[in-house]
Design a protein around this motif. Sequence first.
Motif, mmCIF file in Angstrom:
data_model
loop_
_atom_site.group_PDB
_atom_site.id
_atom_site.type_symbol
_atom_site.label_atom_id
_atom_site.label_comp_id
_atom_site.label_asym_id
_atom_site.label_seq_id
_atom_site.Cartn_x
_atom_site.Cartn_y
_atom_site.Cartn_z
ATOM 1 N N VAL A 126 22.055 39.197 -3.676
ATOM 2 C CA VAL A 126 22.545 40.577 -3.562
ATOM 3 C C VAL A 126 23.916 40.726 -4.207
ATOM 4 O O VAL A 126 24.166 41.630 -5.016
ATOM 5 N N GLY A 127 24.839 39.821 -3.868
ATOM 6 C CA GLY A 127 26.209 39.922 -4.368
ATOM 7 C C GLY A 127 26.323 39.814 -5.873
ATOM 8 O O GLY A 127 26.986 40.630 -6.521
ATOM 9 N N GLN A 128 25.637 38.832 -6.463
ATOM 10 C CA GLN A 128 25.784 38.625 -7.902
ATOM 11 C C GLN A 128 25.102 39.712 -8.718
ATOM 12 O O GLN A 128 25.544 40.049 -9.803
ATOM 13 N N THR A 129 24.010 40.281 -8.225
ATOM 14 C CA THR A 129 23.329 41.343 -8.957
ATOM 15 C C THR A 129 24.207 42.587 -9.066
ATOM 16 O O THR A 129 24.279 43.234 -10.115
ATOM 17 N N VAL A 130 24.898 42.911 -7.995
ATOM 18 C CA VAL A 130 25.763 44.092 -7.978
ATOM 19 C C VAL A 130 26.985 43.903 -8.872
ATOM 20 O O VAL A 130 27.395 44.802 -9.604
ATOM 21 N N ALA A 131 27.570 42.719 -8.824
ATOM 22 C CA ALA A 131 28.860 42.492 -9.491
ATOM 23 C C ALA A 131 28.738 41.884 -10.890
ATOM 24 O O ALA A 131 29.752 41.746 -11.583
ATOM 25 N N PRO A 134 20.090 32.529 -15.819
ATOM 26 C CA PRO A 134 20.679 31.260 -15.364
ATOM 27 C C PRO A 134 21.686 31.463 -14.248
ATOM 28 O O PRO A 134 21.851 30.595 -13.393
ATOM 29 N N ASN A 135 22.358 32.617 -14.243
ATOM 30 C CA ASN A 135 23.309 32.874 -13.168
ATOM 31 C C ASN A 135 22.586 33.050 -11.835
ATOM 32 O O ASN A 135 23.049 32.590 -10.797
ATOM 33 N N SER A 136 21.413 33.711 -11.870
ATOM 34 C CA SER A 136 20.634 33.885 -10.651
ATOM 35 C C SER A 136 20.138 32.540 -10.141
ATOM 36 O O SER A 136 20.196 32.249 -8.942
ATOM 37 N N VAL A 137 19.662 31.717 -11.072
ATOM 38 C CA VAL A 137 19.195 30.384 -10.702
ATOM 39 C C VAL A 137 20.349 29.554 -10.142
ATOM 40 O O VAL A 137 20.168 28.722 -9.263
ATOM 41 N N LYS A 138 21.548 29.820 -10.669
ATOM 42 C CA LYS A 138 22.740 29.090 -10.233
ATOM 43 C C LYS A 138 23.287 29.612 -8.918
ATOM 44 O O LYS A 138 23.605 28.852 -7.999
ATOM 45 N N VAL A 139 23.425 30.940 -8.821
ATOM 46 C CA VAL A 139 24.099 31.538 -7.675
ATOM 47 C C VAL A 139 23.342 31.321 -6.372
ATOM 48 O O VAL A 139 23.933 31.022 -5.342
#
Length: 353
Positions: free
Chosen positions: A258-263, A322-327
């Motif tokens: 949730v956090g990374q998708t928004v920001a 890759p950020n989603s896979v990472k976060v």
Amino acid sequence: MASEERSERTVSSTIVNLAEEAKDFREGVKAPSPAFLSICKSLVAGGVAGGVSRTAVAPLERLKILLQVQNPHSIKYSGTVQGLKYIWRTEGFTGLFKGNGTNCARIVPNSAVKFFSYEEASKGILWLYRKQTGNEDAKLTPVLRLGAGACAGIIAMSATYPMDMVRGRLTVQTDKSPTQYRGIFHALKTVFIEEGPRALYKGWLPSVIGVIPYVGLNFAVYESLKDWLIRSKPFRLNEDSELSVTTKLACGAAAGTVGQTVAYPLDVIRRRMQMVGWKHAASVVTGDGKSKAPLEYTGMIDAFRKTVRNEGFGALYKGLVPNSVKVVPSIAIAFVTYEVVKDALGVEMRISD
């Protein structure tokens, strides 16, 4: 009124006592109090959580940054799997972890300050909330947790931002770069001398704006999900029961998603603004010696405008996969590691208290 004055005097007295105890401990006068040790252990737990979680996903972190800043006229990294294979083939195993030392040097104190600041901000906000409502048994709501997380994120990010700035450049540079940063301190010194002290805070504004929903939502979603699961009928747990590590990992994964998708768009803009002024940024990314010079941005809004105009709206989400896979695993590991280390160190206070 008298009770409020007594409460304020108690807080002031506690702060003074902790400062005196820290001084006495350094001078060998006496052992630190349990409260002082609890604070130190909390900082250690936060630092360990940050170091472990970031190292576990270091290759994906580097690929994300390369995707964010690569020249659109010379594409080398077209996806997660292809990008990781390309780094492995051209730079070897160590290339996957390039910049991780700098990242850990930044994230360990950042994570320590972030978790500790969240705990302290939560207590302060809860105290104000109870005082305002007159309900001494009031609990933190998701909105209050969001506010506490935002405060923690801003404090931690601002305290360690120059490290994040040079970490981005160390991560992007390759063996073909005309100029090499030899390490953290060399990069800090070079940027300071060649571009001025303000360059160390390039991209700070979008970082501040982005950290509010990112860190705020991370803490709010994680803690709220834990509370909901404890109180839900399928689990049949009481408030003193502990969720399993697997369940906590799932809560952390949801919070990170949730956090990374928004920001995320703000993270892309921040990273691009950090590259402005680095005359070798384009050649570092493309390695062909013929790529166009990197764009210059006058500010955050200008960076948004030029990115969307030249590359389309989708450019704001470059590196999202890759950020989603990472976060997801990173945030999950960080939260669980923090709580496990605090349990191991014998700290009773937890982020949900």
